[in-house]
Write a protein that holds these residues in place. Structure first.
Motif, mmCIF file in Angstrom:
data_model
loop_
_atom_site.group_PDB
_atom_site.id
_atom_site.type_symbol
_atom_site.label_atom_id
_atom_site.label_comp_id
_atom_site.label_asym_id
_atom_site.label_seq_id
_atom_site.Cartn_x
_atom_site.Cartn_y
_atom_site.Cartn_z
ATOM 1 N N GLY A 113 0.805 -1.227 0.000
ATOM 2 C CA GLY A 113 0.000 0.000 0.000
ATOM 3 C C GLY A 113 0.833 1.270 0.000
ATOM 4 O O GLY A 113 0.353 2.330 0.396
ATOM 5 N N SER A 114 2.062 1.213 -0.475
ATOM 6 C CA SER A 114 2.964 2.367 -0.453
ATOM 7 C C SER A 114 2.667 3.338 -1.591
ATOM 8 O O SER A 114 2.595 2.943 -2.747
ATOM 9 C CB SER A 114 4.408 1.877 -0.574
ATOM 10 N N VAL A 115 2.537 4.616 -1.258
ATOM 11 C CA VAL A 115 2.343 5.649 -2.275
ATOM 12 C C VAL A 115 3.632 5.882 -3.055
ATOM 13 O O VAL A 115 3.594 6.124 -4.266
ATOM 14 C CB VAL A 115 1.838 6.959 -1.638
ATOM 15 N N ALA A 116 4.763 5.796 -2.397
ATOM 16 C CA ALA A 116 6.039 5.949 -3.103
ATOM 17 C C ALA A 116 6.172 4.850 -4.161
ATOM 18 O O ALA A 116 6.558 5.117 -5.303
ATOM 19 C CB ALA A 116 7.208 5.900 -2.124
ATOM 20 N N LEU A 117 5.828 3.625 -3.785
ATOM 21 C CA LEU A 117 5.879 2.527 -4.749
ATOM 22 C C LEU A 117 4.837 2.722 -5.841
ATOM 23 O O LEU A 117 5.109 2.461 -7.020
ATOM 24 C CB LEU A 117 5.668 1.177 -4.053
ATOM 25 N N ALA B 162 10.867 2.786 2.537
ATOM 26 C CA ALA B 162 10.753 1.635 3.441
ATOM 27 C C ALA B 162 11.616 1.839 4.685
ATOM 28 O O ALA B 162 11.181 1.572 5.812
ATOM 29 C CB ALA B 162 11.157 0.358 2.712
ATOM 30 N N ALA B 163 12.821 2.352 4.475
ATOM 31 C CA ALA B 163 13.733 2.558 5.603
ATOM 32 C C ALA B 163 13.219 3.615 6.568
ATOM 33 O O ALA B 163 13.225 3.419 7.792
ATOM 34 C CB ALA B 163 15.118 2.949 5.082
ATOM 35 N N VAL B 164 12.736 4.726 6.042
ATOM 36 C CA VAL B 164 12.280 5.821 6.905
ATOM 37 C C VAL B 164 10.978 5.434 7.620
ATOM 38 O O VAL B 164 10.808 5.751 8.800
ATOM 39 C CB VAL B 164 12.130 7.130 6.101
ATOM 40 N N VAL B 165 10.092 4.741 6.940
ATOM 41 C CA VAL B 165 8.866 4.272 7.602
ATOM 42 C C VAL B 165 9.221 3.277 8.702
ATOM 43 O O VAL B 165 8.635 3.300 9.784
ATOM 44 C CB VAL B 165 7.879 3.659 6.581
ATOM 45 N N ALA B 166 10.222 2.437 8.456
ATOM 46 C CA ALA B 166 10.649 1.449 9.451
ATOM 47 C C ALA B 166 11.171 2.094 10.730
ATOM 48 O O ALA B 166 11.007 1.530 11.816
ATOM 49 C CB ALA B 166 11.708 0.531 8.866
ATOM 50 N N ILE B 167 11.771 3.270 10.608
ATOM 51 C CA ILE B 167 12.276 3.929 11.822
ATOM 52 C C ILE B 167 11.229 4.814 12.479
ATOM 53 O O ILE B 167 11.524 5.514 13.435
ATOM 54 C CB ILE B 167 13.579 4.714 11.558
ATOM 55 N N GLY B 168 9.994 4.787 11.951
ATOM 56 C CA GLY B 168 8.900 5.445 12.647
ATOM 57 C C GLY B 168 8.362 6.722 12.052
ATOM 58 O O GLY B 168 7.706 7.493 12.758
ATOM 59 N N ALA B 169 8.602 6.980 10.793
ATOM 60 C CA ALA B 169 8.091 8.199 10.157
ATOM 61 C C ALA B 169 7.240 7.828 8.937
ATOM 62 O O ALA B 169 7.688 7.968 7.797
ATOM 63 C CB ALA B 169 9.237 9.118 9.761
ATOM 64 N N PRO B 170 5.994 7.372 9.165
ATOM 65 C CA PRO B 170 5.154 6.928 8.044
ATOM 66 C C PRO B 170 4.798 8.037 7.060
ATOM 67 O O PRO B 170 4.482 7.760 5.906
ATOM 68 C CB PRO B 170 3.911 6.360 8.720
ATOM 69 N N VAL B 171 4.869 9.295 7.473
ATOM 70 C CA VAL B 171 4.575 10.400 6.568
ATOM 71 C C VAL B 171 5.610 10.481 5.444
ATOM 72 O O VAL B 171 5.370 11.093 4.412
ATOM 73 C CB VAL B 171 4.474 11.740 7.332
ATOM 74 N N ALA B 172 6.749 9.831 5.641
ATOM 75 C CA ALA B 172 7.797 9.836 4.613
ATOM 76 C C ALA B 172 7.317 9.193 3.317
ATOM 77 O O ALA B 172 7.736 9.612 2.238
ATOM 78 C CB ALA B 172 9.036 9.116 5.125
ATOM 79 N N ASP B 173 6.434 8.198 3.413
ATOM 80 C CA ASP B 173 5.998 7.509 2.198
ATOM 81 C C ASP B 173 5.314 8.462 1.215
ATOM 82 O O ASP B 173 5.737 8.551 0.067
ATOM 83 C CB ASP B 173 5.102 6.323 2.556
ATOM 84 N N PRO B 174 4.274 9.218 1.619
ATOM 85 C CA PRO B 174 3.691 10.155 0.648
ATOM 86 C C PRO B 174 4.622 11.313 0.301
ATOM 87 O O PRO B 174 4.580 11.815 -0.826
ATOM 88 C CB PRO B 174 2.407 10.640 1.322
ATOM 89 N N LEU B 175 5.470 11.727 1.229
ATOM 90 C CA LEU B 175 6.421 12.799 0.907
ATOM 91 C C LEU B 175 7.428 12.330 -0.142
ATOM 92 O O LEU B 175 7.763 13.082 -1.060
ATOM 93 C CB LEU B 175 7.135 13.283 2.170
ATOM 94 N N ILE B 176 7.877 11.097 -0.015
ATOM 95 C CA ILE B 176 8.781 10.553 -1.023
ATOM 96 C C ILE B 176 8.019 10.374 -2.334
ATOM 97 O O ILE B 176 8.574 10.596 -3.410
ATOM 98 C CB ILE B 176 9.439 9.251 -0.530
ATOM 99 N N GLY B 177 6.739 10.014 -2.253
ATOM 100 C CA GLY B 177 5.909 9.954 -3.459
ATOM 101 C C GLY B 177 5.872 11.295 -4.169
ATOM 102 O O GLY B 177 5.959 11.379 -5.395
ATOM 103 N N LEU B 178 5.764 12.381 -3.397
ATOM 104 C CA LEU B 178 5.789 13.728 -3.996
ATOM 105 C C LEU B 178 7.160 14.064 -4.566
ATOM 106 O O LEU B 178 7.269 14.692 -5.618
ATOM 107 C CB LEU B 178 5.362 14.779 -2.970
ATOM 108 N N ALA B 179 8.198 13.635 -3.875
ATOM 109 C CA ALA B 179 9.553 13.868 -4.386
ATOM 110 C C ALA B 179 9.762 13.129 -5.707
ATOM 111 O O ALA B 179 10.350 13.678 -6.650
ATOM 112 C CB ALA B 179 10.594 13.439 -3.351
ATOM 113 N N ILE B 180 9.274 11.903 -5.779
ATOM 114 C CA ILE B 180 9.359 11.148 -7.033
ATOM 115 C C ILE B 180 8.605 11.899 -8.125
ATOM 116 O O ILE B 180 9.071 12.002 -9.266
ATOM 117 C CB ILE B 180 8.823 9.713 -6.852
ATOM 118 N N THR B 181 7.455 12.445 -7.772
ATOM 119 C CA THR B 181 6.670 13.227 -8.733
ATOM 120 C C THR B 181 7.469 14.420 -9.242
ATOM 121 O O THR B 181 7.470 14.713 -10.443
ATOM 122 C CB THR B 181 5.350 13.696 -8.085
#
Length: 180
Positions: free
Chosen positions: A23-27, A145-164
């Motif tokens: 369910g990763s937005v970055a993926l 995956a690494a940043v979410v693993a250390i406890g920052a789930p907001v990183a997934d959509p932020l990385i999705g925006l960075a990819i964008t």
């Protein structure tokens, strides 16, 4: 062309299977872009089959349009996930999807660039450069995956925006190559 289509098609299929579990937005952003890139081989292949400079130019514009549309879709999904937070699951599989994306894009980039130089095709050379840049973009999925693993789930959509943002930059560079 068929080799690059096959490589990116397999890459997108593997990423799609992993997306269903994570369910990763970055993926999702990376997958949308990789699937779109795989499909760009179709208009380019038709143009080369026709042996028409005009068809190749139109195919190049289709490639740019596909890249842009994938960026818009990825942005919408990332913003939606920021508004409605939901952390991805199966983080090891998510990281593996990023590694698969890197390998698939890198291989497709090499194939397209070599073919573009051999055929003297600016559109195909641009597409190869774009695929190699996408290889690094896929590594952002590993970072997610690494940043979410250390406890920052907001990183997934932020990385999705960075990819964008990276996809939009690639769109601009591809546009300049095809236009010129």
């Amino acid at each position: 062309m068929l080799v690059a289509l096959g490589v990116l098609g397999v890459t997108a299929a593997v990423q799609a299977a992993i997306l269903a579990a994570t369910g990763s937005v970055a993926l999702l952003a990376d997958l949308i872009h990789n699937a779109g890139d795989a499909l760009t081989a179709v208009p380019l292949g038709i143009a080369f089959w026709m042996r028409s400079a005009r068809a190749e130019r139109i195919a190049g514009l289709a490639v740019v349009a596909a890249i842009f549309v994938s960026a818009v879709v990825a942005a919408i999904e990332a913003v939606n996930r920021l508004v409605h937070p939901n952390a991805p699951d199966h983080l090891l599989a998510l990281a593996l999807a990023g590694v698969v994306g890197f390998g698939g894009n890198w291989a497709a980039g090499i194939v397209r660039t070599r073919a573009g130089r051999r055929l003297d095709s600016p559109a195909l050379v641009a597409d190869g450069a774009h695929a190699r840049a996408d290889a690094y973009v896929s590594l952002a999925v590993v970072a997610s995956a690494a940043v979410v693993a250390i406890g920052a789930p907001v990183a997934d959509p932020l990385i999705g925006l960075a990819i964008t943002a990276v996809i939009l930059r690639i769109t601009w560079r591809s546009w300049r190559t095809v236009r010129g």
